[in-house]
Design an enzyme around this catalytic site. Structure first.
Site, PDB file in Angstrom:
ATOM      1  N   LEU A  20      -1.747  -9.238  85.030  1.00 41.35           N
ATOM      2  CA  LEU A  20      -1.610  -7.806  85.293  1.00 41.35           C
ATOM      3  C   LEU A  20      -2.023  -6.958  84.092  1.00 41.35           C
ATOM      4  CD1 LEU A  20       1.770  -7.829  87.246  1.00 41.35           C
ATOM      5  CD2 LEU A  20      -0.361  -6.836  88.093  1.00 41.35           C
ATOM      6  N   ASP A  39      -1.922  -9.545  72.736  1.00 31.29           N
ATOM      7  CA  ASP A  39      -1.452 -10.837  73.238  1.00 31.29           C
ATOM      8  C   ASP A  39      -0.942 -11.631  72.043  1.00 31.29           C
ATOM      9  OD1 ASP A  39      -1.872 -12.375  76.093  1.00 31.29           O
ATOM     10  OD2 ASP A  39      -1.795 -13.804  74.429  1.00 31.29           O
ATOM     11  N   ASN A  92       3.564  -3.884  79.087  1.00 35.22           N
ATOM     12  CA  ASN A  92       3.461  -4.947  80.084  1.00 35.22           C
ATOM     13  C   ASN A  92       3.942  -6.309  79.593  1.00 35.22           C
ATOM     14  OD1 ASN A  92       2.127  -6.209  82.614  1.00 35.22           O
ATOM     15  ND2 ASN A  92       1.144  -7.281  80.910  1.00 35.22           N
ATOM     16  N   TYR A 158      15.960 -11.409  83.042  1.00 31.32           N
ATOM     17  CA  TYR A 158      14.790 -10.634  83.470  1.00 31.32           C
ATOM     18  C   TYR A 158      15.201  -9.406  84.281  1.00 31.32           C
ATOM     19  CZ  TYR A 158      10.261  -9.769  85.761  1.00 31.32           C
ATOM     20  OH  TYR A 158       9.100  -9.208  86.239  1.00 31.32           O
ATOM     21  N   LYS A 162      14.625  -5.504  83.224  1.00 29.51           N
ATOM     22  CA  LYS A 162      13.811  -4.607  84.051  1.00 29.51           C
ATOM     23  C   LYS A 162      14.628  -3.435  84.579  1.00 29.51           C
ATOM     24  CE  LYS A 162       9.784  -6.639  83.802  1.00 29.51           C
ATOM     25  NZ  LYS A 162       8.686  -6.013  83.028  1.00 29.51           N
ATOM     26  N   THR A 192       0.387 -13.688  90.692  1.00 31.76           N
ATOM     27  CA  THR A 192       0.268 -14.054  89.282  1.00 31.76           C
ATOM     28  C   THR A 192       0.837 -15.454  89.098  1.00 31.76           C
ATOM     29  OG1 THR A 192       2.447 -13.178  88.724  1.00 31.76           O
ATOM     30  CG2 THR A 192       0.586 -11.638  88.612  1.00 31.76           C
TER      31      THR A 192
END
Length: 306
Positions: A20, A39, A92, A158, A162, A192
Site C-alpha cells: 500500500l 523503508d 503508512n 494492532y 489503529k 496485501t
C-alpha cells in the site's frame, strides 16, 4: 491533464517500499509531488525509488525504522533538504505480531504500538512543526484499519494502535486547523501480504496474481481490491479539492469509498438521583442495551457454492 495537481509539493510516505505504501507514493508522484520513500530495507527502498523515477516521478529514499523522534526528524529533514519543503505526510509504516491476549508478550505489544502508534505520533509531530513554520498549511494522512474501527480477533496490539490513530486524527484536526493543516485517517482494504492470509480471500488473491480480475462481490460488496485501488484517496486528500475535509476516517478499497462514523451515544436512559445496580439490570434489556453493538470485522459475504 488531471485536475489534481500536486506539482511543487513534497511528501513523505512511511513504509512505502512495497504494498500500500508504494501505491500511495506512486499516486502522489503521478500527480506531481516529489516523494521521500521510507523503508527499513535499503534494497527495497531503492527499488521503490527506481520504480517511481522510471515512471517519471521524483523520489529519494530514507532508510530508517519509524518510531523514534530522531527517525521522524530524519524523514522531515530529508524532504526539506531535497525538495525545500514538506507538504504531505502519509504514515503508512506498520508491522504485525498477531496473538490472542493470553499469549501476547510485552515485546509483541510494544513492537506494534511503537511502529504504528508512536511512529504516527512522532512523524506527525515533526511534520506539524515544519508545516507550521512554513505557514502554508499541509496534509497529514494517517493510515488506519477496520481493526481499529471494530476490533479484530488476535490483534490486541494492532487494533489498539489503529484505534489510537483514528483518535489522533480527530484530535490533531482541531489542533492544526488554525495552521491550515488537514488531518484525516484512511481505512484501506486491499490484497496485501496481510489479507491474503485470510482463508476466505486467499483463492481470489491467488487468482488475481494469476491475472484474473477480482469478482464484483469482492470489489463492491466487500470493498476489497488492489493496493492501487486504495491509492487515489491520498492525492485527493493532499490536493486543494480536499481543503475542507479534516478529522474524518475514510474507508477505501476495490470499487468502494465510504465515510466511517465516529463513536457516539446511540441510546440513553435516565434515573432521577442516579442509578442502582438493580435498576440498571431492569432497564438494560429493554432500553439502553436493547440493541448491543457488534464487534469484529464482519466475515466476507461470499457466494454460496453450487
Amino acid at each position: 491533464m488531471s485536475s489534481i495537481d500536486l506539482t511543487g509539493k513534497a511528501a513523505v510516505v512511511t513504509g512505502s517500499g512495497r504494498g500500500l505504501g508504494l501505491a500511495y507514493a506512486h499516486a502522489l508522484a503521478a500527480h506531481g509531488a516529489s516523494v521521500v520513500v521510507n523503508d527499513v530495507d535499503e534494497a527495497v527502498a531503492q527499488a521503490a525509488v527506481k520504480s517511481l523515477t522510471e515512471a517519471g516521478g521524483t523520489a529519494v529514499a530514507e532508510v530508517v525504522a519509524v518510531g523514534t523522534g530522531e527517525a521522524a526528524d530524519r524523514l522531515v529533514n530529508r524532504a526539506v533538504t531535497e525538495f525545500g519543503r514538506l507538504d504531505v505526510l502519509v504514515t503508512n509504516a506498520g508491522i504485525l505480531r498477531d496473538k490472542v491476549l493470553w499469549k501476547m508478550t510485552d515485546d509483541d505489544f510494544d513492537a506494534v504500538v511503537t511502529t504504528h502508534l508512536r511512529g504516527t505520533f512522532t512523524c506527525a509531530r515533526a511534520a506539524a512543526v515544519r508545516m507550521r513554520e512554513q505557514g502554508e498549511g499541509g496534509t497529514l494522512i494517517l493510515v488506519g484499519s477496520p481493526a481499529g474501527q471494530r476490533g479484530n480477533f488476535g490483534q490486541t496490539n494492532y487494533a489498539a494502535a489503529k484505534a489510537g490513530i483514528a483518535a489522533m486524527a480527530r484530535t490533531w484536526s482541531m489542533e492544526l486547523a488554525r495552521a491550515g493543516v488537514t488531518v484525516n485517517a484512511i481505512v484501506p482494504v486491499a490484497a496485501t501480504a496481510m489479507t491474503e492470509t485470510i482463508p476466505a480471500f486467499a483463492p481470489y488473491v491467488q487468482a488475481m496474481k494469476n491475472g484474473e480480475p477480482l469478482p464484483g462481490f469482492l470489489r463492491k460488496g466487500e470493498g476489497f481490491g488492489t493496493p492501487e485501488d486504495c491509492a487515489a484517496l491520498v492525492p485527493f486528500l493532499a490536493s486543494g479539492a480536499a481543503r475542507g475535509i479534516t478529522g474524518q476516517c475514510i474507508g477505501i478499497g476495490g470499487d468502494k469509498v465510504a465515510l466511517w462514523s465516529h463513536p457516539q451515544e446511540i441510546r440513553a436512559a435516565y434515573a432521577d438521583g442516579g442509578w442502582t445496580p438493580e435498576e440498571l439490570a431492569a432497564v438494560w434489556p429493554v432500553s439502553v442495551g436493547a440493541e448491543p453493538q457488534t464487534v469484529g470485522i464482519p466475515a466476507p459475504k461470499l457466494p454460496e457454492a453450487r
